[in-house]
Design an enzyme around this catalytic site. Sequence first.
Site, PDB file in Angstrom:
ATOM      1  N   GLY A   6     -32.123  26.756 -21.966  1.00 57.02           N
ATOM      2  CA  GLY A   6     -32.768  28.183 -22.074  1.00 57.02           C
ATOM      3  C   GLY A   6     -31.783  29.274 -21.703  1.00 57.02           C
ATOM      4  O   GLY A   6     -32.407  30.305 -21.250  1.00 57.02           O
ATOM      5  N   GLY A   9     -32.724  32.916 -22.945  1.00 56.61           N
ATOM      6  CA  GLY A   9     -34.083  33.470 -22.282  1.00 56.61           C
ATOM      7  C   GLY A   9     -33.671  34.425 -20.965  1.00 56.61           C
ATOM      8  O   GLY A   9     -32.619  34.845 -20.747  1.00 56.61           O
ATOM      9  N   GLY A  12     -32.438  32.476 -17.985  1.00 56.43           N
ATOM     10  CA  GLY A  12     -31.158  31.850 -18.399  1.00 56.43           C
ATOM     11  C   GLY A  12     -30.061  32.651 -18.668  1.00 56.43           C
ATOM     12  O   GLY A  12     -28.911  32.490 -18.105  1.00 56.43           O
ATOM     13  N   TYR A 131     -50.053  25.720 -17.879  1.00 53.79           N
ATOM     14  CA  TYR A 131     -48.795  25.857 -17.446  1.00 53.79           C
ATOM     15  C   TYR A 131     -48.589  25.537 -16.136  1.00 53.79           C
ATOM     16  O   TYR A 131     -47.502  24.783 -15.584  1.00 53.79           O
ATOM     17  CB  TYR A 131     -48.435  27.301 -17.542  1.00 53.79           C
ATOM     18  CG  TYR A 131     -46.700  27.552 -17.492  1.00 53.79           C
ATOM     19  CD1 TYR A 131     -46.156  26.982 -18.400  1.00 53.79           C
ATOM     20  CD2 TYR A 131     -46.296  28.053 -16.433  1.00 53.79           C
ATOM     21  CE1 TYR A 131     -44.689  27.021 -18.343  1.00 53.79           C
ATOM     22  CE2 TYR A 131     -44.865  28.341 -16.306  1.00 53.79           C
ATOM     23  CZ  TYR A 131     -44.095  27.882 -17.330  1.00 53.79           C
ATOM     24  OH  TYR A 131     -42.681  27.850 -17.100  1.00 53.79           O
ATOM     25  N   ASN A 160     -43.558  35.298  -9.248  1.00 50.32           N
ATOM     26  CA  ASN A 160     -43.761  36.069 -10.353  1.00 50.32           C
ATOM     27  C   ASN A 160     -42.291  37.085 -10.642  1.00 50.32           C
ATOM     28  O   ASN A 160     -41.872  37.619  -9.797  1.00 50.32           O
ATOM     29  CB  ASN A 160     -44.862  36.949 -10.243  1.00 50.32           C
ATOM     30  CG  ASN A 160     -46.110  36.244 -10.152  1.00 50.32           C
ATOM     31  OD1 ASN A 160     -46.359  35.392  -9.362  1.00 50.32           O
ATOM     32  ND2 ASN A 160     -46.834  36.524 -11.191  1.00 50.32           N
ATOM     33  N   HIS A 174     -45.397  39.371 -19.073  1.00 51.41           N
ATOM     34  CA  HIS A 174     -46.195  39.161 -17.710  1.00 51.41           C
ATOM     35  C   HIS A 174     -46.671  40.579 -17.138  1.00 51.41           C
ATOM     36  O   HIS A 174     -46.381  41.699 -18.156  1.00 51.41           O
ATOM     37  CB  HIS A 174     -45.036  38.652 -16.541  1.00 51.41           C
ATOM     38  CG  HIS A 174     -44.812  37.206 -16.970  1.00 51.41           C
ATOM     39  ND1 HIS A 174     -43.557  36.853 -17.577  1.00 51.41           N
ATOM     40  CD2 HIS A 174     -45.461  36.040 -16.670  1.00 51.41           C
ATOM     41  CE1 HIS A 174     -43.489  35.564 -17.730  1.00 51.41           C
ATOM     42  NE2 HIS A 174     -44.713  35.062 -17.600  1.00 51.41           N
ATOM     43  N   TRP A 197     -55.573  45.951 -17.054  1.00 51.44           N
ATOM     44  CA  TRP A 197     -56.451  44.796 -17.434  1.00 51.44           C
ATOM     45  C   TRP A 197     -56.682  44.398 -15.784  1.00 51.44           C
ATOM     46  O   TRP A 197     -56.124  44.164 -14.908  1.00 51.44           O
ATOM     47  CB  TRP A 197     -55.786  43.624 -18.152  1.00 51.44           C
ATOM     48  CG  TRP A 197     -55.623  43.861 -19.549  1.00 51.44           C
ATOM     49  CD1 TRP A 197     -56.017  44.737 -20.227  1.00 51.44           C
ATOM     50  CD2 TRP A 197     -55.239  42.532 -20.515  1.00 51.44           C
ATOM     51  NE1 TRP A 197     -55.926  44.799 -21.465  1.00 51.44           N
ATOM     52  CE2 TRP A 197     -55.186  43.353 -21.692  1.00 51.44           C
ATOM     53  CE3 TRP A 197     -54.588  41.597 -20.386  1.00 51.44           C
ATOM     54  CZ2 TRP A 197     -54.739  42.956 -22.909  1.00 51.44           C
ATOM     55  CZ3 TRP A 197     -54.151  40.861 -21.655  1.00 51.44           C
ATOM     56  CH2 TRP A 197     -54.113  41.627 -22.835  1.00 51.44           C
ATOM     57  N   ARG A 204     -49.730  40.177  -5.763  1.00 49.03           N
ATOM     58  CA  ARG A 204     -48.558  39.243  -6.307  1.00 49.03           C
ATOM     59  C   ARG A 204     -47.368  39.675  -5.543  1.00 49.03           C
ATOM     60  O   ARG A 204     -46.888  40.720  -5.283  1.00 49.03           O
ATOM     61  CB  ARG A 204     -48.176  39.551  -7.813  1.00 49.03           C
ATOM     62  CG  ARG A 204     -49.311  39.276  -8.630  1.00 49.03           C
ATOM     63  CD  ARG A 204     -49.748  37.847  -8.909  1.00 49.03           C
ATOM     64  NE  ARG A 204     -50.637  37.384  -9.665  1.00 49.03           N
ATOM     65  CZ  ARG A 204     -51.972  37.173  -9.555  1.00 49.03           C
ATOM     66  NH1 ARG A 204     -52.129  37.273  -8.129  1.00 49.03           N
ATOM     67  NH2 ARG A 204     -52.775  36.912 -10.259  1.00 49.03           N
ATOM     68  N   ASP A 264     -58.355  38.411 -14.230  1.00 52.88           N
ATOM     69  CA  ASP A 264     -57.471  38.874 -13.028  1.00 52.88           C
ATOM     70  C   ASP A 264     -56.531  37.875 -12.891  1.00 52.88           C
ATOM     71  O   ASP A 264     -55.237  38.196 -12.510  1.00 52.88           O
ATOM     72  CB  ASP A 264     -58.328  38.852 -11.860  1.00 52.88           C
ATOM     73  CG  ASP A 264     -58.735  40.408 -11.657  1.00 52.88           C
ATOM     74  OD1 ASP A 264     -58.226  41.299 -11.967  1.00 52.88           O
ATOM     75  OD2 ASP A 264     -59.803  40.579 -10.816  1.00 52.88           O
TER      76      ASP A 264
END
Length: 308
Positions: A6, A9, A12, A131, A160, A174, A197, A204, A264
Site C-alpha cells: 500500500g 496510499g 503508505g 471493516y 482515527n 473520513h 453529519w 474521536r 454518528d
Amino acid sequence: MILVTGATGFLGRRVCRLLDAQGQPHLKTSLSLGLDLRDPIATEAFFAAHKPSQVIHCAAFVGGIQFGYKHSAELFHNNLQMTLNLLASAQRHGVQRIVNPISNCAYPAKATLFKEDEFWDGPLHDSVMVYGFVRKASWVGAQAYAQQYGLDVINLILSNMYGPEDHFEEVRSHALGALVMKFARAKKLGLPEVVVWGSGTPVREWLHVDDGAQALVRGLAAPRCEQPVNIGVGRGISILATAEMIQREIGYTGRLVLDPSKPDGAPYKTVDGSRGQALLNWSPEIDFEDGVRATIRWYLEQEAHGSH
C-alpha cells in the site's frame, strides 16, 4: 529488505518518506504499482522473487462510514483476502517481522477508553462491523501463524488518522477530511451553511498520519509482542468541536448545521496508549490543532492548483 505494501496510499506514502529520511532501503508495492495482494499467485510470486525480511502492511480497502455501508461485501472480501495471502507468503519466504496496523474500530462498540485487554469484550459497532471485523481477523491470523509457524507479527492499533494527502471526497473520506472539504467549498462558493453529519457529539481521538507512520516504522525494531498494541494518548475531541475548529481555521462565516438523521458511528473512541509507549519508547507527538492547520493548508493549496 523492508517491504511496504500500500505504498502509494495515505499512510503508505508517509511510511516510505520516513524510511527514506532514515536511509532505510525499502521496496514499495501497491495495486497501482502492479501487485494485487488479493491474488494469491501474484503475491506468492512477488515474495519468492524479492524475499523481503520485514513487511509494513499499509495496504487496505477502506473509507468513511458511508463508504463502508455501500461497499460492505468488498470491504470484507478484499481486506480478508489480502491478509490471508500476505500471511501465507510471508511465512513461506522467511519474513522476520510484519508490522500490521489495525484500526481502532476493531474495539467493542461499548468501549470508551480503549484498552488492549478489553479487545474482545463485546460486539463491534454496526457502522464499522465489517471493516472492524476484518482488521480483528488479521490479528487472529497473526496469532495462528505465530502459534503454528512462529511468524512474528506486531499488531499496532491506530486511532482515527488524518492529515495531508488523505481522501477528500464526501463518501470516501473520513470525518475530518470531509469537514475540511465541506467548509473550504462553502467558503469558496459563498454558501450560507455547512451541514455536518450526525449529532456532533461523538468523540474521536485523532492521530496525525506522520505519527502513524512513525509508530509503524518503530514497530520494525520493537520487542516481540503477540498481543495488540495501542498507539495513542487517551485524549479526544467531539465532532462538533472539530468542525468548529476547522470552520475557524478556514475562515468560513456561514452557519454550521447538524444533521442527526445521518449516522454518528461509535459514540466515544479514545485509546490507552501506555503499552505502545512502553514498547516503542515513544508516543504520538503532533499537536492536533497544528495538524489540522497543516491539513487545511495542504488541501487549500491543492484546490488552488486544481488538484481536486
